[in-house]
Design an enzyme around this catalytic site. Structure first.
Site, short mmCIF file in Angstrom:
data_model
loop_
_atom_site.label_atom_id
_atom_site.label_comp_id
_atom_site.label_asym_id
_atom_site.label_seq_id
_atom_site.Cartn_x
_atom_site.Cartn_y
_atom_site.Cartn_z
N ILE A 216 0.82 -1.22 0.00
CA ILE A 216 0.00 0.00 0.00
C ILE A 216 0.85 1.26 0.00
O ILE A 216 0.32 2.37 -0.04
CB ILE A 216 -0.97 0.03 1.19
N GLY A 217 2.18 1.13 0.03
CA GLY A 217 3.04 2.30 -0.02
C GLY A 217 4.50 1.91 -0.06
O GLY A 217 4.87 0.80 0.34
N GLY A 219 8.68 3.78 0.25
CA GLY A 219 9.47 4.96 0.57
C GLY A 219 10.94 4.64 0.47
O GLY A 219 11.35 3.55 0.06
N SER A 220 11.76 5.60 0.88
CA SER A 220 13.21 5.45 0.71
C SER A 220 13.80 4.39 1.63
O SER A 220 14.84 3.83 1.33
CB SER A 220 13.89 6.80 0.98
N PHE A 221 13.13 4.08 2.77
CA PHE A 221 13.69 3.14 3.72
C PHE A 221 13.05 1.75 3.63
O PHE A 221 13.53 0.81 4.23
CB PHE A 221 13.50 3.65 5.16
N LYS A 239 4.79 -1.71 8.38
CA LYS A 239 5.86 -0.91 7.77
C LYS A 239 7.18 -1.62 7.99
O LYS A 239 7.54 -1.96 9.11
CB LYS A 239 5.90 0.49 8.38
N ASP A 334 3.39 18.86 11.39
CA ASP A 334 3.11 18.60 9.97
C ASP A 334 1.64 18.30 9.73
O ASP A 334 1.29 17.42 8.95
CB ASP A 334 3.97 17.44 9.46
N LYS A 336 -1.78 18.52 8.08
CA LYS A 336 -2.28 18.85 6.74
C LYS A 336 -3.22 17.72 6.32
O LYS A 336 -3.20 16.63 6.90
CB LYS A 336 -1.13 19.00 5.74
N ASN A 339 -2.05 14.01 5.89
CA ASN A 339 -1.65 13.21 7.05
C ASN A 339 -2.83 12.83 7.93
O ASN A 339 -2.65 12.39 9.06
CB ASN A 339 -0.61 13.97 7.88
#
Length: 547
Positions: A216-217, A219-221, A239, A334, A336, A339
């Site tokens: 579902i996602g 990222g860089s890590f 994750k 953060d 917004k 998020n």
């Protein structure tokens, strides 16, 4: 990659309707707040399994004046012998769809259960769900009536009709079994439930405890996957983080450990909770509740703007989440729409703690420039240093964007937008209600010392915009029905995530030749989270998180 919800339909760099989202994170080396004592931790940490069987309901009804939807009335009036073959096949796929379904929730884990029989007033579900317990939390059971047939559900964004809801707090201080009828706390009727709690001292988890369902996602890590825990069958977001990737970046190990510690401590209905964390020699694993109603950003872009009641509801739930974080001396930084997630029933679930700043007392200041340009507070732009009040500025920007469709000082040129944040007057549409206008003027006060909330979140709660309409005790108990309910088919539904991710094969990729030194591995000792032992190992967890 600090949020599990990466890869939802509207990414942070999406440009739509003239609004471009970008992030400027320059995180500082974080520290971890002082731990509460063991007694405080044990007030909410638990380890066990909670089994809930929902047998049936009785006396359910719609609110006075609310009619049964025509599509359901038509289905009820159609005898089986008159239904076509295609209709019978459709009914097989969505058996008894016209009967009330329930959403069963514990600790932000939600299960949608369709009825197997009965009638509108007295439906039968006869369903058992097992929940992993890592902290004290409430049980909520809500019965809804669909407004559209399943074949037409894509034409409607939800808003099914609430018939009844029951809220209760299970006893989690020893083995308990209860088999009772519980009267609705909202709506009318009652539910027959059997609740069974058994304390369990969990062994350390491994990836083998989960079935991997969908990506579902990414990222860089590492990446984020939808997974199902094999013993309880609960669906989570997992994750995965490659140790070698974060070990090569100064401060990132400290940051990940601090984030894990904060997520383990917080216990708020509007924050995505940490359920488990574990590791192997090559990877770290964070197990979070899976929330799939979509980002607030997606719904806001789809509808353009929200009305005042809906905007106030979301702002109130977020105010509670931010106030809870501030109580741990954590500044979120953060806020917004990207998020903020919506759950099955339309409540807020705040996620992505990657830019949090820890150890921020009431007077503590920090200088790190980070956040999203549209939401940057003036004190960051002026390099004055900032306090917790920066979160109240972002709450004001969010409320303005929800009610108008754009942030208050938006400009496609970032430098121009920064100048507008510093100098432009705060303008409102002519039809902006006076109480809404007034609360935003207070939240968007450029002087942090004079900003609404400078004396704490209670100051904002007392403002007439909230105080005249929000019962804060009922809100925290999630007893106020959300003004909007997303259309989600089941806990397995990934329609609100980017198909570029969900079409990938879900697998735990093999890491080759990481060979991290013993010194590096030692830094991860505080990562594994077992709620039963958290009070015993807090000094280890915090010691390593301090770096």
């Amino acid at each position: 990659m600090s949020s599990w919800k990466l890869g939802s339909k509207k990414s942070k760099d999406t440009k739509e309707n003239g609004v471009s989202r970008s992030v400027t994170p320059i995180p500082s080396r974080p520290t971890t707040p002082k731990p509460p004592n063991g007694a405080d931790l044990q007030n909410h940490l638990r380890s066990g399994m909670l089994s809930i069987r929902i047998f049936s309901g009785r006396g359910l009804s719609l609110a006075p004046g609310v009619q049964v939807p025509d599509v359901i009335q038509k289905a009820l009036n159609t005898t089986p012998s008159r239904r076509s073959t295609s209709n019978r096949e459709s009914m097989q796929r969505k058996r008894n769809w016209w009967l009330p379904y329930i959403v069963l929730e514990f600790d932000n884990n939600q299960v949608l259960v369709d009825a197997i029989g009965g009638d509108l007033t007295n439906p039968v579900w006869n369903y058992r769900a097992d929940f992993d317990v890592s902290r004290t939390s409430n049980i909520a059971i809500s019965a809804y009536l669909r407004k559209t047939a399943p074949a037409n559900s894509q034409e409607d964004m939800g808003n099914d009709l609430l018939m009844a809801r029951v809220d209760l707090t299970p006893a989690l201080d020893g083995q308990h079994i209860l088999d009772l009828w519980y009267n609705a706390t909202a709506g009318s009727g009652s539910f027959h439930l059997k609740i069974d709690y058994r304390p369990i001292r969990n062994d350390t988890l491994t990836i083998d405890a989960f079935d991997l369902l969908k990506v579902i996602g990414k990222g860089s890590f590492g990446k984020v996957m939808q997974v199902r825990k094999k013993d309880t069958q609960r669906v989570y977001a997992l994750k995965t983080i490659r140790k070698a990737h974060i070990a090569s970046r100064p401060g990132e190990i400290t940051h990940i450990l601090a984030e894990r510690t904060v997520l383990a401590l917080v216990n708020n209905p509007f924050i995505v909770p940490l359920k488990f964390s574990f590791q192997n020699p090559d990877k770290l694993y964070l197990v979070m509740s899976f929330v799939n109603g979509g980002e607030l950003f997606y719904h806001l872009q789809r509808e353009g703007k929200f009305d005042q009641d809906r905007s106030r509801f979301y702002a109130a739930e977020l105010l509670c989440a931010l106030e809870h974080l501030h109580g741990f001396n954590v500044v979120y930084r953060d806020l917004k729409p990207e998020n903020i997630l919506l759950d099955y029933t339309g409540h807020i679930a705040l996620c992505d703690f990657g830019l949090c700043k820890l150890n921020m007392s009431e007077t503590e200041k920090t200088n790190t420039f980070c956040g999203t340009p549209e939401y940057i507070a003036p004190e960051l732009l002026e390099s004055q240093g900032y306090t917790k009040t920066v979160d109240w500025w972002t709450l004001g920007v969010l409320l303005y964007e929800m009610m108008t469709g754009l942030p208050p000082f938006y400009d496609e040129n970032v430098n121009t937008m920064y100048q507008r944040i510093l100098t432009d007057p705060l303008n409102f549409p002519q039809d902006m209600p006076s109480e809404a206008r007034n609360v935003m003027v207070g939240l968007l006060q450029r002087d942090p010392a004079r900003r609404l909330g400078a004396n704490g979140g209670e100051e904002i709660k007392r403002h007439p915009f909230f105080a005249k309409y929000i019962d804060w005790n009922r809100l925290l108990a999630k007893k106020i029905q959300p003004p909007f309910k997303p259309s989600v088919e089941s806990v397995l539904d990934v329609a609100n995530f980017d198909p570029d991710f969900t079409n990938e094969e879900a697998q735990d990729s093999v890491v080759e030749d990481s060979h991290l030194s013993e010194t590096v591995q030692d830094q991860f000792k505080g990562f594994t989270y077992n709620p039963a032992n958290e009070h015993l190992s807090e000094s280890v967890n915090y010691g390593h998180a301090m770096g």
